[in-house]
Design an enzyme around this catalytic site. Structure first.
Site, PDB file in Angstrom:
ATOM      1  N   ASN A   1       0.864  -1.185   0.000  1.00 62.69           N
ATOM      2  CA  ASN A   1       0.000   0.000   0.000  1.00 62.69           C
ATOM      3  C   ASN A   1       0.902   1.237   0.000  1.00 62.69           C
ATOM      4  O   ASN A   1       1.466   1.588   1.036  1.00 62.69           O
ATOM      5  CB  ASN A   1      -0.885  -0.024   1.259  1.00 62.69           C
ATOM      6  CG  ASN A   1      -1.665   1.265   1.437  1.00 62.69           C
ATOM      7  OD1 ASN A   1      -1.846   2.028   0.479  1.00 62.69           O
ATOM      8  ND2 ASN A   1      -2.136   1.520   2.649  1.00 62.69           N
ATOM      9  N   TRP A   2       1.014   1.850  -1.159  1.00 63.42           N
ATOM     10  CA  TRP A   2       1.914   3.016  -1.266  1.00 63.42           C
ATOM     11  C   TRP A   2       1.351   4.253  -0.574  1.00 63.42           C
ATOM     12  O   TRP A   2       2.060   5.239  -0.397  1.00 63.42           O
ATOM     13  CB  TRP A   2       2.143   3.353  -2.744  1.00 63.42           C
ATOM     14  CG  TRP A   2       3.047   2.415  -3.469  1.00 63.42           C
ATOM     15  CD1 TRP A   2       3.343   1.116  -3.152  1.00 63.42           C
ATOM     16  CD2 TRP A   2       3.781   2.708  -4.667  1.00 63.42           C
ATOM     17  NE1 TRP A   2       4.214   0.591  -4.075  1.00 63.42           N
ATOM     18  CE2 TRP A   2       4.494   1.547  -5.018  1.00 63.42           C
ATOM     19  CE3 TRP A   2       3.891   3.839  -5.485  1.00 63.42           C
ATOM     20  CZ2 TRP A   2       5.314   1.492  -6.142  1.00 63.42           C
ATOM     21  CZ3 TRP A   2       4.705   3.771  -6.608  1.00 63.42           C
ATOM     22  CH2 TRP A   2       5.414   2.612  -6.920  1.00 63.42           C
ATOM     23  N   LYS A   3       0.069   4.224  -0.246  1.00 59.38           N
ATOM     24  CA  LYS A   3      -0.610   5.428   0.271  1.00 59.38           C
ATOM     25  C   LYS A   3      -0.380   6.567  -0.740  1.00 59.38           C
ATOM     26  O   LYS A   3      -0.317   6.298  -1.939  1.00 59.38           O
ATOM     27  CB  LYS A   3      -0.113   5.778   1.672  1.00 59.38           C
ATOM     28  CG  LYS A   3      -0.064   4.555   2.593  1.00 59.38           C
ATOM     29  CD  LYS A   3       0.200   4.906   4.017  1.00 59.38           C
ATOM     30  CE  LYS A   3       0.474   3.638   4.806  1.00 59.38           C
ATOM     31  NZ  LYS A   3       0.404   3.815   6.231  1.00 59.38           N
TER      32      LYS A   3
ATOM     33  N   HIS B   1      -9.254   1.069   5.108  1.00 58.78           N
ATOM     34  CA  HIS B   1      -7.956   1.290   5.760  1.00 58.78           C
ATOM     35  C   HIS B   1      -8.151   2.249   6.931  1.00 58.78           C
ATOM     36  O   HIS B   1      -8.963   3.175   6.860  1.00 58.78           O
ATOM     37  CB  HIS B   1      -6.959   1.864   4.743  1.00 58.78           C
ATOM     38  CG  HIS B   1      -5.558   1.891   5.262  1.00 58.78           C
ATOM     39  ND1 HIS B   1      -5.111   2.880   6.110  1.00 58.78           N
ATOM     40  CD2 HIS B   1      -4.522   1.035   5.092  1.00 58.78           C
ATOM     41  CE1 HIS B   1      -3.843   2.625   6.430  1.00 58.78           C
ATOM     42  NE2 HIS B   1      -3.462   1.509   5.821  1.00 58.78           N
TER      43      HIS B   1
ATOM     44  N   GLU C   1      -6.555   4.695   7.932  1.00 59.15           N
ATOM     45  CA  GLU C   1      -6.373   6.128   7.622  1.00 59.15           C
ATOM     46  C   GLU C   1      -7.639   6.705   7.009  1.00 59.15           C
ATOM     47  O   GLU C   1      -7.979   7.865   7.248  1.00 59.15           O
ATOM     48  CB  GLU C   1      -5.150   6.307   6.696  1.00 59.15           C
ATOM     49  CG  GLU C   1      -3.862   6.127   7.478  1.00 59.15           C
ATOM     50  CD  GLU C   1      -2.681   5.635   6.665  1.00 59.15           C
ATOM     51  OE1 GLU C   1      -2.710   5.725   5.417  1.00 59.15           O
ATOM     52  OE2 GLU C   1      -1.714   5.152   7.284  1.00 59.15           O
TER      53      GLU C   1
ATOM     54  N   GLU D   1      -4.906  -5.002  10.838  1.00 58.51           N
ATOM     55  CA  GLU D   1      -3.903  -3.947  11.004  1.00 58.51           C
ATOM     56  C   GLU D   1      -4.186  -3.189  12.299  1.00 58.51           C
ATOM     57  O   GLU D   1      -5.011  -2.261  12.308  1.00 58.51           O
ATOM     58  CB  GLU D   1      -3.982  -2.963   9.838  1.00 58.51           C
ATOM     59  CG  GLU D   1      -3.748  -3.589   8.489  1.00 58.51           C
ATOM     60  CD  GLU D   1      -3.224  -2.550   7.501  1.00 58.51           C
ATOM     61  OE1 GLU D   1      -2.091  -2.730   7.049  1.00 58.51           O
ATOM     62  OE2 GLU D   1      -3.918  -1.574   7.227  1.00 58.51           O
TER      63      GLU D   1
ATOM     64  N   GLY E   1       2.618   2.436  10.636  1.00 63.65           N
ATOM     65  CA  GLY E   1       3.522   3.563  10.418  1.00 63.65           C
ATOM     66  C   GLY E   1       4.217   4.042  11.687  1.00 63.65           C
ATOM     67  O   GLY E   1       4.794   5.120  11.705  1.00 63.65           O
TER      68      GLY E   1
ATOM     69  N   SER F   1       3.829  -1.950  10.345  1.00 62.64           N
ATOM     70  CA  SER F   1       5.291  -1.907  10.483  1.00 62.64           C
ATOM     71  C   SER F   1       5.983  -3.218  10.135  1.00 62.64           C
ATOM     72  O   SER F   1       6.957  -3.602  10.789  1.00 62.64           O
ATOM     73  CB  SER F   1       5.674  -1.425  11.890  1.00 62.64           C
ATOM     74  OG  SER F   1       5.166  -0.117  12.110  1.00 62.64           O
TER      75      SER F   1
ATOM     76  N   GLY G   1       2.956  -1.059   4.247  1.00 64.45           N
ATOM     77  CA  GLY G   1       2.936   0.365   3.915  1.00 64.45           C
ATOM     78  C   GLY G   1       4.336   0.849   3.577  1.00 64.45           C
ATOM     79  O   GLY G   1       4.830   0.670   2.462  1.00 64.45           O
ATOM     80  N   GLY G   2       4.998   1.468   4.569  1.00 66.61           N
ATOM     81  CA  GLY G   2       6.307   2.091   4.356  1.00 66.61           C
ATOM     82  C   GLY G   2       7.309   1.231   3.593  1.00 66.61           C
ATOM     83  O   GLY G   2       7.954   1.708   2.649  1.00 66.61           O
TER      84      GLY G   2
HETATM   85  C1  PEP Z   1      -0.502   0.233   6.013  1.00 66.16           C
HETATM   86  O1  PEP Z   1      -0.525   1.373   5.591  1.00 66.16           O
HETATM   87  O2  PEP Z   1      -1.429  -0.531   5.723  1.00 66.16           O
HETATM   88  C2  PEP Z   1       0.618  -0.180   6.841  1.00 66.16           C
HETATM   89  C3  PEP Z   1       0.575  -1.363   7.395  1.00 66.16           C
HETATM   90  O3  PEP Z   1       1.661   0.724   6.989  1.00 66.16           O
HETATM   91  P1  PEP Z   1       3.116   0.431   7.624  1.00 66.16           P
HETATM   92  O4  PEP Z   1       3.596  -0.885   7.031  1.00 66.16           O
HETATM   93  O5  PEP Z   1       3.945   1.586   7.193  1.00 66.16           O
HETATM   94  O6  PEP Z   1       2.933   0.332   9.095  1.00 66.16           O
END
Ligand code: PEP
Length: 248
Positions: free
Chosen positions: A12-14, A92, A94, A164, A170, A209, A230-231
């Site tokens: 997930n690049w956001k 998600h 966010e 999640e 994040g 993470s 994500g990241g």
């Molecule tokens: C996400 O955005 O779904 C996520 C899990 O982010 P991160 O891996 O950066 O915690």
């Protein structure tokens, strides 16, 4: 007997990345040997075309609950489908936080995705306060039940769930493999009360993470079928390592 589930790793690049990163990621993933793992890339919409037809799954990060109309800035599931997407992230944390998406709206969006033949990646997970209070199983169950109520349990044959925990997204604070496994097993048993076959087959991803360094241990848990990243999905080599960790 336990069903062998194909692992899935989704990036997930956001609202990150650019055309150069899309081209690099596409090149790295295309050259890799990724036969025993499903790979899904969810970049921002303007970069979707870099990945379509490249041999792996491509998904949107959100969709509208509507099919068309005066909804400036929104995208319909049928448009994602037409663009070549197979999946779409729904609910998600966010979006739940920043855009006030309720369990009911998330359920409507899951229904729209299913109507268009897209696989919804349904995100669930508790905020830190609920984790501390100890009612996280109930919290996650309510998020899932709202979707069951809308689309029926049979449709979970076409849904992926991503657990999640919001406190791990994040933040660099990953759930321990045991914490992840506990909630994943709970989700599977919760679904099994409604349909044991679907519960056994559904892919349940962990997100929060995940990095190349911790992916292997998280993915080796019995009920963890891969991850939503994500990241670390913004670095082609790191993302590839995470994909490879899932197929081991
Ligand atoms: C996400 O955005 O779904 C996520 C899990 O982010 P991160 O891996 O950066 O915690």
């Amino acid at each position: 007997m336990q069903t062998k589930r194909q692992p899935l790793v989704a990036g997930n690049w956001k609202m990150n990345g650019n055309a150069e990163l899309a081209a690099q990621m596409q090149a790295v993933l295309s050259e890799a040997e990724l036969s025993n793992v499903d790979v899904l890339v969810c970049p921002p919409m303007p970069y979707l075309h870099h990945f379509i037809g490249a041999g792996f799954n491509v998904g949107g990060q959100n969709l509208s609950e509507f099919e068309s109309g005066a909804h400036t800035g929104e995208v319909a599931g049928r448009m994602l489908k037409e663009a070549g997407c197979s999946h779409v992230i729904v609910g998600h944390s966010e979006r739940r936080t920043d855009n006030g998406e309720s369990n009911t709206l998330v359920a409507d969006k899951v229904a729209s995705a299913l109507d268009q033949g897209l696989v919804p990646v349904l995100c669930v997970g508790e905020p830190e306060s609920i984790r501390e209070e100890g009612s996280f199983f109930e919290f996650v169950a309510a998020q899932i039940d709202a979707v069951v109520e809308k689309v029926g349990i049979a449709n979970f044959a076409h849904i992926v769930i991503a657990y999640e925990p919001v406190w791990a997204i994040g933040t660099g604070k990953t759930a321990s493999p045991e914490q992840a496994q506990d909630v994943h097993a709970f989700i599977r048993s919760h679904l099994a009360k409604m349909n044991s076959e679907i519960a056994e087959k559904i892919q349940i991803l962990y997100g929060g993470s995940v990095k190349a360094a911790n992916a292997g241990e998280l993915f080796s848990q019995t009920d963890v079928d891969g991850g939503l990243i994500g990241g670390a999905s913004l670095d082609p080599q790191d993302f590839l390592k995470i994909c490879l960790a899932a197929k081991e």
